[in-house]
Design an enzyme around this catalytic site. Sequence first.
Site, PDB file in Angstrom:
ATOM      1  N   ARG A 102       0.862  -1.186   0.000  1.00 30.03           N
ATOM      2  CA  ARG A 102       0.000   0.000   0.000  1.00 30.03           C
ATOM      3  C   ARG A 102       0.895   1.231   0.000  1.00 30.03           C
ATOM      4  NH1 ARG A 102       2.591   1.703   3.619  1.00 30.03           N
ATOM      5  NH2 ARG A 102       1.149   3.457   3.709  1.00 30.03           N
ATOM      6  N   ARG A 153      -7.771  -0.223  -6.515  1.00 29.00           N
ATOM      7  CA  ARG A 153      -7.944   0.876  -5.561  1.00 29.00           C
ATOM      8  C   ARG A 153      -8.103   2.184  -6.344  1.00 29.00           C
ATOM      9  NH1 ARG A 153      -4.540   0.965  -0.343  1.00 29.00           N
ATOM     10  NH2 ARG A 153      -6.501   1.917   0.289  1.00 29.00           N
ATOM     11  N   GLN A 164      -1.388   1.700   9.990  1.00 31.66           N
ATOM     12  CA  GLN A 164      -0.134   1.929   9.252  1.00 31.66           C
ATOM     13  C   GLN A 164       0.892   2.671  10.104  1.00 31.66           C
ATOM     14  OE1 GLN A 164      -3.171   2.623   7.997  1.00 31.66           O
ATOM     15  NE2 GLN A 164      -3.303   2.163   5.823  1.00 31.66           N
ATOM     16  N   ASP A 179      -2.236  10.574  -1.650  1.00 31.01           N
ATOM     17  CA  ASP A 179      -2.607   9.584  -2.665  1.00 31.01           C
ATOM     18  C   ASP A 179      -2.968  10.248  -3.974  1.00 31.01           C
ATOM     19  OD1 ASP A 179      -3.232   8.398   0.141  1.00 31.01           O
ATOM     20  OD2 ASP A 179      -2.889   6.713  -1.209  1.00 31.01           O
ATOM     21  N   ASN A 234      -5.638  12.153   1.099  1.00 31.02           N
ATOM     22  CA  ASN A 234      -4.678  11.306   1.815  1.00 31.02           C
ATOM     23  C   ASN A 234      -5.480  10.459   2.803  1.00 31.02           C
ATOM     24  OD1 ASN A 234      -1.955  10.463   2.383  1.00 31.02           O
ATOM     25  ND2 ASN A 234      -2.063  11.577   4.307  1.00 31.02           N
ATOM     26  N   LYS A 235      -4.796   9.576   3.490  1.00 32.37           N
ATOM     27  CA  LYS A 235      -5.412   8.650   4.441  1.00 32.37           C
ATOM     28  C   LYS A 235      -6.443   9.347   5.327  1.00 32.37           C
ATOM     29  CE  LYS A 235      -4.974   5.203   4.672  1.00 32.37           C
ATOM     30  NZ  LYS A 235      -5.966   4.344   3.969  1.00 32.37           N
TER      31      LYS A 235
END
Lengths: 344, 344
Positions: B46, B86, B193, B234, B244-245
Amino acid sequence: MAVKTIEWRSDSVRMIDQRLLPTREVVRTYRDYKGVADAIRTMVVRGAPAIGVAAAMGVALGIKGFAGKRAETRFNTVAKALRATRPTAVNLAWALERMERVLKENLSLDPAHLFRRMREEALAIYREDIEANRALGRFGAELLPDPCTVLTHCNAGALATAGYGTALGIVRAARESGRKVSVYADETRPFLQGSRLTAWELRKDRIPVTVIADNMAATVLRGGRVNCVIVGTDRTAANGDVANKIGTYPLAVMAHRHGVPFYVAAPLSSIDLECPSGERIPIEERSPREIAEFAGKQVTPKGVNIFNPAFDVTPAELVTAIITERGVAYPPYGESLRALKERA
Amino acid sequence: MAVKTIEWRSDSVRMIDQRLLPTREVVRTYRDYKGVADAIRTMVVRGAPAIGVAAAMGVALGIKGFAGKRAETRFNTVAKALRATRPTAVNLAWALERMERVLKENLSLDPAHLFRRMREEALAIYREDIEANRALGRFGAELLPDPCTVLTHCNAGALATAGYGTALGIVRAARESGRKVSVYADETRPFLQGSRLTAWELRKDRIPVTVIADNMAATVLRGGRVNCVIVGTDRTAANGDVANKIGTYPLAVMAHRHGVPFYVAAPLSSIDLECPSGERIPIEERSPREIAEFAGKQVTPKGVNIFNPAFDVTPAELVTAIITERGVAYPPYGESLRALKERA
């Protein structure tokens, strides 16, 4: 009441072990104050009002067999052990003070009668907590639209109180008043009070609940998915600063940014007029293991540092209203909280 | 490099299984594109840049034995499978487009030579990613004071790239430049993560790291414990909105509130000039099981709803600077990002 958080039975205190929910429903029995202190420290029982009730019952157990001067000395030992368990929730200190007052008024009683009187007071605290939650719930429910979706953090429900709940008491009262109500619950790391406890007790009451990770609340607020945020409090200062489970402060900031009302459900026992502002509220730090491990399984590499504060403080200016069992306080809280708390 | 995220070896792709870190270091070997697609979808690998490299290697594996028209048809099948894994990280689409260009220029080659050329391009993407991270790291390190404590979210490290990392590349470059640097890492629910991957790779490099739950970042920022926030991305839109996350957006809001610079480490491959703003970035929702279970153990009551968005969008006005391998972009990002990206 579907959920029995804490109960006095045959001169012992029974509590559902909240560390094991939702997968196992285990009831523990404590026959002395040390067991109750352990239960509070290890979070068999948690939630500011429930801790207050547990401490009162712990004092009653501790005082059994004592009277006069010896009862006073004994009380000091018992109260010290209970007070040392968790520093942030003011309900604990509040309950100990109330039990101490009753003790001092009854030092002339013999041991059996003194114990009966102390037990009676602990049970009064228990009953009054449920009544306060119900009254608080009715005041809060009037603020909610119909239908209503509420975002909550941690567990300020039946499991955090003698029963019914504060934040979730408002949700229950809204449902009882005929409103259609549903809940988003932050899972609430590290102890997962949201995904384990809030979800469990709402499921029992068939109130629709959606669990999210704490870091998803901003997306829920931005997306217009909720009408308001309602949280509990472990201690609210005289100026309206609110100490509550870690993560409450950023939630209040995000609610403010997205124009969503941020309500605090605060029984008067959790409002500390002696404490001028949030800066003076002691913030507990808990064991690194809560973050480093899960269910006994290591999730961080060995030797890594952990910082684990259990609470944060939300400044009063981010709080839309504070809901108590005597009515709703609005800013400026310095005046409105004192007025409610000191009303006869 | 202490950490090998992904490697091409003997016409297969090897990846460390990031689901099992930090407790188990297992390397998986994939000999066809379907295995690579599975690895991306299930998060064996990932991180946007690493996903881009994996996809390029997956195309090379997929194209083996094909040439001419059949290679084109095959590419479409392979790219479709990889693209479906994804949706949010633009590096995946970017890598597929780059591989497609090379394919179209080399359709006249025989299968063996075409495969060699495609493999070469995938390895170029791999090498360039590491070089870009090193250059990005040097530009970013210049922004940091000495000593410096950085707060980061998720893992934008060696494990999220071909190696070295973007956000953590800046941390590494700061250390290599002689600065004293330490890190606070959000654990980053639900996939952890931060506590599993960021903590693991920083420990390997002996960079001090303190893990916190995501909801503790506000307390860390308010307490003045960090000099800046650095995150990866991302996909960053043409106007500087940063996907982003999940949890990055509230972190940026809190950094802004407390006057802490908020930096985004963005290799040019993650900047999507075709995408005008964050509203147009597709946000992946992942399986409820990521939240309902923790380390394989059920944590929510059965039957409870879960909402699990994997990313959020931070609006450009909360971003202090965007750091790329060609230099640092400042607002207005509409101009500065285009200038960097289109520079020869």
